[in-house]
Design a protein around this motif. Structure first.
Motif, PDB file in Angstrom:
ATOM      1  N   LEU A 143       0.809  -1.181   0.235  1.00 26.09           N
ATOM      2  CA  LEU A 143       0.088  -0.018  -0.023  1.00 26.09           C
ATOM      3  C   LEU A 143       0.800   1.088   0.151  1.00 26.09           C
ATOM      4  O   LEU A 143       0.378   2.312   0.349  1.00 26.09           O
ATOM      5  CB  LEU A 143      -0.961   0.152   1.184  1.00 26.09           C
ATOM      6  CG  LEU A 143      -1.859  -1.041   1.471  1.00 26.09           C
ATOM      7  CD1 LEU A 143      -2.760  -0.854   2.879  1.00 26.09           C
ATOM      8  CD2 LEU A 143      -2.730  -1.506   0.049  1.00 26.09           C
ATOM      9  N   ARG A 163      -1.587   3.275  -3.894  1.00 26.89           N
ATOM     10  CA  ARG A 163      -2.888   2.597  -3.530  1.00 26.89           C
ATOM     11  C   ARG A 163      -4.108   3.388  -4.009  1.00 26.89           C
ATOM     12  O   ARG A 163      -3.629   4.413  -4.559  1.00 26.89           O
ATOM     13  CB  ARG A 163      -3.023   2.329  -2.035  1.00 26.89           C
ATOM     14  CG  ARG A 163      -2.551   3.430  -0.911  1.00 26.89           C
ATOM     15  CD  ARG A 163      -3.528   3.993  -0.275  1.00 26.89           C
ATOM     16  NE  ARG A 163      -4.984   4.053  -0.406  1.00 26.89           N
ATOM     17  CZ  ARG A 163      -5.446   5.190  -1.102  1.00 26.89           C
ATOM     18  NH1 ARG A 163      -4.955   6.368  -1.225  1.00 26.89           N
ATOM     19  NH2 ARG A 163      -6.769   4.876  -1.265  1.00 26.89           N
ATOM     20  N   GLY A 164      -5.168   2.929  -4.049  1.00 26.51           N
ATOM     21  CA  GLY A 164      -6.322   3.395  -4.947  1.00 26.51           C
ATOM     22  C   GLY A 164      -6.233   3.065  -6.098  1.00 26.51           C
ATOM     23  O   GLY A 164      -5.067   2.777  -6.976  1.00 26.51           O
ATOM     24  N   ALA A 165      -7.356   2.593  -6.599  1.00 22.61           N
ATOM     25  CA  ALA A 165      -7.676   1.913  -7.916  1.00 22.61           C
ATOM     26  C   ALA A 165      -6.800   2.598  -8.965  1.00 22.61           C
ATOM     27  O   ALA A 165      -6.102   1.914  -9.667  1.00 22.61           O
ATOM     28  CB  ALA A 165      -9.083   1.636  -8.075  1.00 22.61           C
ATOM     29  N   PRO A 166      -7.042   3.831  -9.445  1.00 20.59           N
ATOM     30  CA  PRO A 166      -6.436   4.365 -10.779  1.00 20.59           C
ATOM     31  C   PRO A 166      -4.880   4.574 -10.333  1.00 20.59           C
ATOM     32  O   PRO A 166      -4.018   4.092 -11.413  1.00 20.59           O
ATOM     33  CB  PRO A 166      -7.114   5.690 -10.873  1.00 20.59           C
ATOM     34  CG  PRO A 166      -8.292   5.755 -10.226  1.00 20.59           C
ATOM     35  CD  PRO A 166      -8.290   4.744  -8.885  1.00 20.59           C
ATOM     36  N   ILE A 170      -2.816   2.483  -8.603  1.00 17.09           N
ATOM     37  CA  ILE A 170      -2.571   0.996  -8.686  1.00 17.09           C
ATOM     38  C   ILE A 170      -2.461   0.528 -10.277  1.00 17.09           C
ATOM     39  O   ILE A 170      -1.340   0.125 -10.685  1.00 17.09           O
ATOM     40  CB  ILE A 170      -3.173  -0.023  -7.998  1.00 17.09           C
ATOM     41  CG1 ILE A 170      -3.364   0.316  -6.500  1.00 17.09           C
ATOM     42  CG2 ILE A 170      -2.874  -1.402  -8.330  1.00 17.09           C
ATOM     43  CD1 ILE A 170      -4.443  -0.487  -5.794  1.00 17.09           C
ATOM     44  N   ARG A 207      -2.948  -7.496  -6.282  1.00 13.70           N
ATOM     45  CA  ARG A 207      -4.002  -7.068  -5.518  1.00 13.70           C
ATOM     46  C   ARG A 207      -5.405  -7.572  -6.136  1.00 13.70           C
ATOM     47  O   ARG A 207      -5.424  -7.233  -7.606  1.00 13.70           O
ATOM     48  CB  ARG A 207      -4.040  -5.776  -5.111  1.00 13.70           C
ATOM     49  CG  ARG A 207      -3.108  -5.106  -3.792  1.00 13.70           C
ATOM     50  CD  ARG A 207      -3.395  -3.625  -3.504  1.00 13.70           C
ATOM     51  NE  ARG A 207      -4.305  -3.883  -2.527  1.00 13.70           N
ATOM     52  CZ  ARG A 207      -4.938  -2.753  -1.816  1.00 13.70           C
ATOM     53  NH1 ARG A 207      -4.723  -1.711  -2.593  1.00 13.70           N
ATOM     54  NH2 ARG A 207      -5.934  -2.834  -1.116  1.00 13.70           N
ATOM     55  N   ASN A 246      -9.595   6.979   1.020  1.00 14.16           N
ATOM     56  CA  ASN A 246      -9.088   8.226   0.042  1.00 14.16           C
ATOM     57  C   ASN A 246      -9.168   7.871  -1.163  1.00 14.16           C
ATOM     58  O   ASN A 246      -8.543   7.031  -1.991  1.00 14.16           O
ATOM     59  CB  ASN A 246      -7.313   8.428   0.545  1.00 14.16           C
ATOM     60  CG  ASN A 246      -6.805   9.307  -0.495  1.00 14.16           C
ATOM     61  OD1 ASN A 246      -6.381   9.093  -1.592  1.00 14.16           O
ATOM     62  ND2 ASN A 246      -7.282  10.543   0.060  1.00 14.16           N
ATOM     63  N   ALA A 247     -10.092   8.590  -1.893  1.00 18.43           N
ATOM     64  CA  ALA A 247     -10.204   8.455  -3.444  1.00 18.43           C
ATOM     65  C   ALA A 247      -9.821   9.841  -3.869  1.00 18.43           C
ATOM     66  O   ALA A 247     -10.664  10.524  -4.535  1.00 18.43           O
ATOM     67  CB  ALA A 247     -11.950   8.100  -3.661  1.00 18.43           C
ATOM     68  N   ALA A 302      -4.619   9.180  -5.157  1.00 22.30           N
ATOM     69  CA  ALA A 302      -4.919   7.982  -5.699  1.00 22.30           C
ATOM     70  C   ALA A 302      -5.109   7.708  -7.110  1.00 22.30           C
ATOM     71  O   ALA A 302      -5.611   6.752  -7.521  1.00 22.30           O
ATOM     72  CB  ALA A 302      -6.370   7.404  -4.900  1.00 22.30           C
ATOM     73  N   THR A 329     -11.072  11.082  -7.231  1.00 23.15           N
ATOM     74  CA  THR A 329     -12.680  10.837  -7.863  1.00 23.15           C
ATOM     75  C   THR A 329     -13.500  11.360  -6.955  1.00 23.15           C
ATOM     76  O   THR A 329     -14.097  12.399  -7.064  1.00 23.15           O
ATOM     77  CB  THR A 329     -12.731   9.377  -8.106  1.00 23.15           C
ATOM     78  OG1 THR A 329     -12.517   8.540  -6.923  1.00 23.15           O
ATOM     79  CG2 THR A 329     -11.766   8.801  -9.428  1.00 23.15           C
ATOM     80  N   GLY A 352     -15.464   6.507  -3.472  1.00 22.59           N
ATOM     81  CA  GLY A 352     -14.600   6.124  -4.828  1.00 22.59           C
ATOM     82  C   GLY A 352     -15.009   4.654  -5.036  1.00 22.59           C
ATOM     83  O   GLY A 352     -16.243   4.201  -4.240  1.00 22.59           O
ATOM     84  N   ASP A 406     -13.534   0.482  -6.137  1.00 23.57           N
ATOM     85  CA  ASP A 406     -12.410  -0.413  -6.994  1.00 23.57           C
ATOM     86  C   ASP A 406     -12.730  -1.419  -7.984  1.00 23.57           C
ATOM     87  O   ASP A 406     -12.093  -1.720  -8.936  1.00 23.57           O
ATOM     88  CB  ASP A 406     -11.821  -0.999  -5.721  1.00 23.57           C
ATOM     89  CG  ASP A 406     -10.996  -0.458  -4.701  1.00 23.57           C
ATOM     90  OD1 ASP A 406     -11.716   0.048  -3.764  1.00 23.57           O
ATOM     91  OD2 ASP A 406      -9.925  -0.169  -4.938  1.00 23.57           O
ATOM     92  N   ASN A 444     -15.828  -1.294  -2.734  1.00 21.03           N
ATOM     93  CA  ASN A 444     -14.973   0.056  -2.378  1.00 21.03           C
ATOM     94  C   ASN A 444     -14.441  -0.508  -0.816  1.00 21.03           C
ATOM     95  O   ASN A 444     -14.848  -1.349  -0.263  1.00 21.03           O
ATOM     96  CB  ASN A 444     -15.858   1.277  -2.332  1.00 21.03           C
ATOM     97  CG  ASN A 444     -14.657   2.480  -2.201  1.00 21.03           C
ATOM     98  OD1 ASN A 444     -13.780   2.599  -2.712  1.00 21.03           O
ATOM     99  ND2 ASN A 444     -15.153   3.312  -1.062  1.00 21.03           N
ATOM    100  N   LYS A 445     -13.575   0.459  -0.318  1.00 20.13           N
ATOM    101  CA  LYS A 445     -12.847   0.153   0.936  1.00 20.13           C
ATOM    102  C   LYS A 445     -14.070  -0.276   2.023  1.00 20.13           C
ATOM    103  O   LYS A 445     -15.180   0.318   1.812  1.00 20.13           O
ATOM    104  CB  LYS A 445     -12.290   1.382   1.244  1.00 20.13           C
ATOM    105  CG  LYS A 445     -11.666   1.536   2.725  1.00 20.13           C
ATOM    106  CD  LYS A 445     -10.680   0.471   2.814  1.00 20.13           C
ATOM    107  CE  LYS A 445      -9.482   0.332   1.783  1.00 20.13           C
ATOM    108  NZ  LYS A 445      -8.785  -0.769   1.824  1.00 20.13           N
ATOM    109  N   PHE A 455     -12.239  -4.731   1.550  1.00 17.34           N
ATOM    110  CA  PHE A 455     -13.289  -3.963   0.752  1.00 17.34           C
ATOM    111  C   PHE A 455     -14.469  -4.826   1.214  1.00 17.34           C
ATOM    112  O   PHE A 455     -14.740  -5.830   1.662  1.00 17.34           O
ATOM    113  CB  PHE A 455     -13.022  -4.259  -0.745  1.00 17.34           C
ATOM    114  CG  PHE A 455     -11.864  -3.687  -1.250  1.00 17.34           C
ATOM    115  CD1 PHE A 455     -11.526  -2.308  -1.419  1.00 17.34           C
ATOM    116  CD2 PHE A 455     -10.586  -4.505  -1.265  1.00 17.34           C
ATOM    117  CE1 PHE A 455     -10.345  -1.872  -1.940  1.00 17.34           C
ATOM    118  CE2 PHE A 455      -9.416  -3.755  -1.850  1.00 17.34           C
ATOM    119  CZ  PHE A 455      -9.328  -2.753  -1.838  1.00 17.34           C
TER     120      PHE A 455
END
Ligand code: MRU
Length: 344
Positions: free
Chosen positions: A41, A44-47, A49, A87, A154-155, A159, A165, A231, A233, A243-244, A309
């Protein structure tokens, strides 16, 4: 400085594990460094990553010594699969890696393929900044000056390539001289809300109030929260959204209090191949994330369940805010239309 940056010999990332105490940048020099940073991490954060994995694949490919295209593709597939194993939940990881794979499917030489991979990874990052800005504009159209808006995890800008986002409307409101008050849930177990969102928004001059996750209901009631924005995932074809951990609880609470609950995410987070939320793989992480806080043990040695998640069913989502606009209601019919050239 961006949260992820390509250099010809390495990738530099903002170490999100060191925040908020230290603003530290790390150089990732090979594919193992990239895999480790995603798993730990540090990025981290989908975009973010997805972007980091894309740069990681381009970096790995640069070091291949072969001139044989078949061998090049075999190496690339091996390294794609390795990065994809970091992940499981955020679909942006697979989306970005597969976009790079496709970009070189018809390459006529190894050199051409290496250059194309770097170009494609940079495009993903450049596009993400524009995408996040558009998400922010659409989100902002839902809010009014003075609104109090709750978020989790945190989006944000760190991230993504920029803006974030779910946090994009806060950054854009600030740019436009409008006031939005953020209520950030701390986001146990690893505290992305307390360590990252509270830091990012306060750095940007946004009014942010930190609460622990179990204060959400009381805060919605006492502080007259106007909306919740989170946000994502992975968004399944029917709108169910991973999401988280803690997001589902917020959605249920928002529903109980009749507060709109929005998901903000780019199209790269929508996975039309995954039918419903039940089909989304949920990452489970090490027990120490729960039994320890900042390295200090706070629990006896018992069993721990640590899903990173949860999945919010589409019925609880008031709207999904994307770069192409806001959809709501019949997600199964409407989400595919976002991928058509012209969205009306
Ligand atoms: O485990 P993390 O910190 O990578 O989880 C991040 C989230 O759940 C974010 O809300 C999501 O990836 C969107 S980031 C723009």
């Amino acid at each position: 400085m961006k949260s992820v940056q390509w250099h010809d010999t390495h990738i530099t990332i903002l170490n999100q594990q060191a925040l908020p105490h230290k603003t530290e940048y790390l150089d990732l020099k090979n594919i193992k460094d990239v895999w480790d940073a995603i798993v730990a991490l540090k990025v981290r954060g989908a975009p973010a990553i997805g972007m980091t994995a894309a740069f990681g694949l381009a970096l790995a490919a640069k070091s291949y010594e072969t001139n044989d295209l078949a061998q090049f593709h075999a190496n690339l597939k091996r390294d794609r699969d390795y990065l994809a194993s970091s992940r499981p939940t955020a679909v942006n990881l697979f989306w970005a890696l597969d976009r790079l794979m496709k970009s070189v499917a018809n390459a006529t030489s190894v050199n051409e393929a290496k250059t194309t991979l770097i170009h494609e990874a940079i495009c993903i990052q450049v596009e993400d900044e524009d995408v996040c800005r558009r998400i922010g504009e659409h989100a902002l159209s839902l809010f009014q000056d003075g609104d109090r808006i709750m978020t989790i995890c945190n989006a944000g800008a760190i991230a993504t390539a920029r803006y974030g986002t779910a946090l994009a409307p806060f950054h854009l409101a600030k740019e436009k001289g409008m006031t939005l008050h953020a209520y950030a849930c701390e986001t146990r177990p690893v505290l992305q809300g307390a360590r990252l969102t509270a830091w990012e928004l306060s750095q940007a001059g946004v009014d942010v109030t930190l609460i622990t996750d179990n204060m959400a209901a009381q805060t919605m009631k006492a502080k007259h929260i106007s909306a919740v924005i989170v946000g994502a995932d992975r968004i399944a074809a029917n709108g169910d959204t991973a999401n988280k951990i803690g997001t589902l609880g917020l959605a249920i609470l928002a529903n109980a209090f009749n507060i709109p609950f929005y998901v903000a995410a780019p199209l790269s987070t929508i996975d039309l191949q995954t039918e419903t939320g039940d089909d989304i793989p949920i990452e489970e992480r090490a027990k120490e994330e729960v039994t320890h806080i900042a390295g200090v043990n706070i629990a006896p040695n018992v069993n721990v369940y640590n899903p990173a998640f949860d999945v919010t069913p589409h019925e609880l989502i008031t709207g999904i805010i994307t770069e192409k606009g806001i959809v709501s209601g019949d997600y199964k019919t409407k989400l595919p239309t976002l991928f058509e050239e012209v969205f009306v």
